[in-house]
Design an enzyme around this catalytic site. Structure first.
Site, PDB file in Angstrom:
ATOM      1  N   ARG A 148     -37.006   7.382  46.887  1.00  0.00           N
ATOM      2  CA  ARG A 148     -36.141   6.794  47.899  1.00  0.00           C
ATOM      3  C   ARG A 148     -36.738   5.430  48.256  1.00  0.00           C
ATOM      4  NH1 ARG A 148     -37.139  12.174  49.709  1.00  0.00           N
ATOM      5  NH2 ARG A 148     -35.266  13.488  49.715  1.00  0.00           N
ATOM      6  N   LYS A 172     -38.864  12.705  53.400  1.00  0.00           N
ATOM      7  CA  LYS A 172     -38.182  12.994  54.658  1.00  0.00           C
ATOM      8  C   LYS A 172     -38.961  14.038  55.454  1.00  0.00           C
ATOM      9  CE  LYS A 172     -33.420  11.907  53.322  1.00  0.00           C
ATOM     10  NZ  LYS A 172     -32.040  12.431  53.193  1.00  0.00           N
ATOM     11  N   ARG A 247     -32.594   5.854  41.708  1.00  0.00           N
ATOM     12  CA  ARG A 247     -32.986   7.266  41.918  1.00  0.00           C
ATOM     13  C   ARG A 247     -31.989   8.200  41.244  1.00  0.00           C
ATOM     14  NH1 ARG A 247     -35.798  10.892  45.456  1.00  0.00           N
ATOM     15  NH2 ARG A 247     -34.469  12.324  46.624  1.00  0.00           N
ATOM     16  N   HIS A 270     -36.166  17.544  46.977  1.00  0.00           N
ATOM     17  CA  HIS A 270     -35.049  18.216  47.642  1.00  0.00           C
ATOM     18  C   HIS A 270     -35.464  19.621  48.061  1.00  0.00           C
ATOM     19  CE1 HIS A 270     -31.973  15.559  45.314  1.00  0.00           C
ATOM     20  NE2 HIS A 270     -32.416  14.983  46.408  1.00  0.00           N
ATOM     21  N   TYR A 279     -26.580  15.409  43.445  1.00  0.00           N
ATOM     22  CA  TYR A 279     -27.131  14.135  42.998  1.00  0.00           C
ATOM     23  C   TYR A 279     -26.833  13.880  41.525  1.00  0.00           C
ATOM     24  CZ  TYR A 279     -30.148  12.076  46.599  1.00  0.00           C
ATOM     25  OH  TYR A 279     -30.625  11.414  47.695  1.00  0.00           O
TER      26      TYR A 279
END
Length: 298
Positions: A148, A172, A247, A270, A279
């Site tokens: 990311r 994240k 990505r 993920h 994705y």
């Protein structure tokens, strides 16, 4: 408490209780602040505790004129989360968005680049400038590791474990993962470090930051967007791309060359493999190849 106080309390909850990243918290807050601006512009004086479904419907109707259904769905979801928090803290008894339907957006397949397009994009970088070596290393890292953009700009020198062939990524919610890094990507990072970064004046607090701007500080996400957009224009690429496109391309090219979804999920960071499936878009040609290669009745 006014709107500002409730928002700050909600932000603390997202950071401490849910462990969300600064960027995610800013996105959640932006939707609430947009609602506050709507209330001010329309002379509506109401607190988060008193606001009702009718007022929120008016807000969402006004927003629908400005944004696409996907963005509208995100705003509704963000506000539902905020009012859900107020219920959790016993500030409210009900969620005023409970009966408001989210627009159906369908499953949007991500845009990707071909290997040739990525090669052309990187080849268009002007290497005679200091920023050129840095930009090549950044794009190779984005595509080579499937990062990311927020993960790229926050990458530390101490996160590089080249002898082991990995980089440590903080994703994240400050969740960390180790991602394999190819010899080629390592090579371009080392060229940048040894020929450009080592001669840079680094500002205090950014000594461990890998990719630096001209002022010796961490790059912004917006700057990465601008660099990639300008390169796309330079090669006349007839696609709207962003750092996230690299990505998506990383995941798609791995899948097309035989990688399994579970491995891709781990590299992308993920939590759910369902996210990885969204994705990675599959074309019919590739699905046919999979069937012919692996089905017993081929």
């Amino acid at each position: 408490m006014n709107w500002s106080s409730y928002i700050k309390s909600y932000q603390s909850y997202l950071r401490i209780e849910r462990g969300l990243s600064k960027n995610t918290i800013e996105n959640y807050s932006f939707d609430i602040e947009r609602l506050c601006l709507f209330l001010i512009e329309n002379g509506i004086e109401v607190s988060p505790i008193q606001i009702e479904e009718e007022t929120l419907q008016q807000f969402i109707y006004s927003v629908s004129k400005e944004v696409n259904p996907r963005s509208q769905a995100r705003i509704i979801s963000g506000l539902k989360s905020f009012f859900g928090y107020l219920i959790f803290e016993d500030y409210r008894l009900n969620n005023p968005l409970e009966l408001i339907e989210t627009p159906k957006t369908g499953r949007k397949l991500p845009d990707t680049l071909t290997v040739d397009e990525i090669d052309n994009l990187i080849a268009a970088i002007e290497l005679r400038s200091n920023e050129g070596e840095r930009n090549r290393a950044m794009l190779e890292t984005l595509y080579g590791c499937g990062l990311r953009v927020s993960e790229l700009v926050s990458l530390k020198i101490s996160d590089l474990f080249f002898e082991e062939g990995f980089v440590k990524i903080t994703g994240k919610g400050n969740k960390q993962r180790f991602v394999p890094i190819s010899d080629l990507t390592q090579k371009y990072i080392q060229i940048y470090r040894n020929t450009i970064r080592t001669h840079s004046t680094v500002q205090k607090g950014f000594e461990d930051t890998l990719f630096l701007n001209r002022r010796g500080k961490q790059l912004t996400r917006a700057m990465i967007f601008t660099i990639i957009k300008n390169l796309a224009v330079k090669i006349d690429l007839n696609k709207t791309i962003s750092p996230h496109t690299l990505r998506h391309s990383f995941a798609t090219h791995l899948l097309e060359n035989g990688a399994d979804l579970r491995s891709i999920q781990l590299m992308l960071g993920h939590e759910s493999i369902t996210t990885t499936e969204i994705y990675v878009h599959l074309d019919r040609k590739f699905l046919t190849q999979v069937l012919n290669s692996f089905h017993p009745r081929k």
